[in-house]
Design an enzyme around this catalytic site. Sequence first.
Site, PDB file in Angstrom:
ATOM      1  N   SER A 224       0.840  -1.182   0.000  1.00 24.18           N
ATOM      2  CA  SER A 224       0.000   0.000   0.000  1.00 24.18           C
ATOM      3  C   SER A 224       0.886   1.247   0.000  1.00 24.18           C
ATOM      4  O   SER A 224       1.662   1.445  -0.931  1.00 24.18           O
ATOM      5  CB  SER A 224      -0.963  -0.030   1.189  1.00 24.18           C
ATOM      6  OG  SER A 224      -1.968   0.949   1.050  1.00 24.18           O
TER       7      SER A 224
ATOM      8  N   HIS B 165      -7.688  -5.238  -1.242  1.00 17.76           N
ATOM      9  CA  HIS B 165      -6.417  -4.543  -1.039  1.00 17.76           C
ATOM     10  C   HIS B 165      -5.405  -5.395  -0.284  1.00 17.76           C
ATOM     11  O   HIS B 165      -4.211  -5.287  -0.519  1.00 17.76           O
ATOM     12  CB  HIS B 165      -6.670  -3.234  -0.296  1.00 17.76           C
ATOM     13  CG  HIS B 165      -5.463  -2.360  -0.193  1.00 17.76           C
ATOM     14  ND1 HIS B 165      -4.667  -2.049  -1.288  1.00 17.76           N
ATOM     15  CD2 HIS B 165      -4.892  -1.734   0.866  1.00 17.76           C
ATOM     16  CE1 HIS B 165      -3.676  -1.262  -0.902  1.00 17.76           C
ATOM     17  NE2 HIS B 165      -3.782  -1.061   0.388  1.00 17.76           N
TER      18      HIS B 165
ATOM     19  N   ASP C  19      -8.990  -5.039  -5.780  1.00 20.61           N
ATOM     20  CA  ASP C  19      -8.562  -3.938  -4.915  1.00 20.61           C
ATOM     21  C   ASP C  19      -9.357  -2.667  -5.226  1.00 20.61           C
ATOM     22  O   ASP C  19      -9.264  -2.121  -6.320  1.00 20.61           O
ATOM     23  CB  ASP C  19      -7.062  -3.681  -5.107  1.00 20.61           C
ATOM     24  CG  ASP C  19      -6.465  -2.815  -4.008  1.00 20.61           C
ATOM     25  OD1 ASP C  19      -7.219  -2.053  -3.386  1.00 20.61           O
ATOM     26  OD2 ASP C  19      -5.247  -2.919  -3.777  1.00 20.61           O
TER      27      ASP C  19
END
Length: 707
Positions: free
Chosen positions: A578, A685, A653
């Site tokens: 991320s 995600h 995601d």
Amino acid sequence: MRLIVIILLLLVQTFAFAQTKQMSLEDAVYGRYTYLYPESMSGLQWQDDEHFSFVEDKSIVAESAKSGEKSTVFSLNELNEITGANLQRIPSYRWIGQTDLLISDAKKYWLVDSNTKNVKYKIELPENADNASFSEEGQYVAFTQGHDLFVALANGTTKQITSDGGNGIVNGQTVHRNEFGISGGIFNSPEGNFVAFYRKDESMVKDYPLVDFMARAAELTPVKYPMAGMASHHVTLGVYNIESGVTTFLKTGEPLDHFLTNVAWSPDEKSIYMAELNREQNHMQLNCYDVTTGDKVKTLFEESADTYVEPLYPVQFSKVNPGEFYYLSRKDGWFHVYKYNTDGKLVQQITKGEWEVTNMLGFDAKEKTLFIEATLDDPLQNNIYKVDVKSGKTERLTKENGVHGGTLSPGAAYVLDRWSGTEVPGKVDVISSNGKNTRTIFASEDPLKDYNLGENKLVALKTKDGKYDLFGRLILPNDFDPAKKYPVVVYVYGGPHSQLVTKGWQNQARWWQYYMASQGYIAFTLDNRGTNNRGRAFETAIHRNLGVLETEDQMQGIEYLLSLPYVDADRIGVHGWSYGGFMTLNLKLKHPEIFKVAVAGGPVVDWNMYEIMYGERYMDMPQENPEGYKNSDMTNYVENLDGKLMLIHGVQDATVVMQHSMKFLRECVKQNKQVDFFAYPIHEHNVRGKDRVHLMEKVSRYFFENL
């Protein structure tokens, strides 16, 4: 004598054997949250000022805070007899007053009198109910079905509050992608006469195409995803009157794409107080609205900043003087507690200093003493303190170093303290509010006691300009030999609202880092500028230029590593997910001479393609900050790519959409740069469940094979 010697030798050998267990990848990934997770007390909460309760041996047990005397409140069998349910374990529960228990399980709610052992009432929700919010005063549960809001009453009736859900209209759910401390969309009034709720209109937001590839013929499953600089959703706050059935919407006005956060009811239910933030997120107003008319009554105060204002906590009204409230704000650069009156006049700043209040636990009956969690002694710790409201004098109640989290008893006589320390997997203490007596009621055994782990130590460094301290964690390989040279894997996140290095258990290391240490790697992590609990200046330094100062700080960590004689300077790798994926790309592409191997998971590649609430806070709009967006676009550094890089992305995601990786891969192809890529079908995600073992095996193998 000979027998004693033999026994001692056997004990020594047994102990040595017990310490040589090697951590497997399954231990590190799956075990971290199951069999290698420290045991804790379940259902722990206060019953009254002298007693707390918890789940033990399929029973709810009450214990005296002072004496430790225990008594059984309900056994599982008793609960099944009383409720007529077929519970297999003690379900979620909470005390309503000193004698009533709210039991909830599988969309069913029972209010049970613990003295008479009778059910006072039962509320049952439909199977597809979601976002349930119980009102003890109103004796109802507000909930959503689809995109509409309902309320189920204790008399067995259900009322539909909204009927316009669908086609871009969403009622009673979180808004603004859960930023600004938002965790729900339903706000029951103090006496249970009203239900306030968010109504979100996202019909103007562009549909973002996600594809379900598991269907017989792949199906489009679009989501609303407002990207930076594009159209954002419009949010209003409705107030439903339970008795009359009338809904009034607060007149929050224009622009329609501003943010409504930190909703709080006045004690008399006549007003709602709400922090309202402009889309630029640099100006906040705390406004008061009339519940009956929806009119704005007044603006109590405003906060502005050159960077951003981020209201995270609703006001908390005084129980002694309903004309006053407490507010947790970073207006002086650090999160501190302020007292205001309802005219918006600042009565007092209660806490002060270059440290953060991380939580307000509550007050004593006369509100002369405030109990807080804070970083006063150490930014790597969270301790519990009591504060004299008048003088601001602060006294630490927790004696041992670590990360503490407290729950204050109703009359403020005691604090339940759940905590861990570097070598303490988990403890629960009962602390008297005068700080004189502490009693441990639970201590977890160390689930890692049989494992051979690399040495874990904290590192203190400085930013390049010498202005700030930086804290890191270094884990050495098992059976470390200082005469050898070892490869390093840096694990990075580095984004706002994060702190990866603390003085909690194992200095908050991930078991995967211990696994890599068992395979002969040094594991290193550093918290850079932009991360949490270090004050506003430290956090907002990255504003409009994401990736620049964070990378500079991470390179301070690399400089430290290169100073160690046992670090192999030619074998340094980096991994993150991320924001950590974004940082992995920053480090790999801006310093290819240092990082030989990198694995970037779910990476932000171009902040133009990230969502509004988070992205615009830290970068402003693309049209306002073109240079910052250009500098943070990782495709502009592809020409520097050297060595091995893998990107990993979840196909579903909806946080960092797959478009980021696709854009990066396309640029690599255009520039004839070789890069590896792996996608996880069905995952969003984060890759969770048993598939996470597969993920971390892929990440680990990439380092084994290339570093």
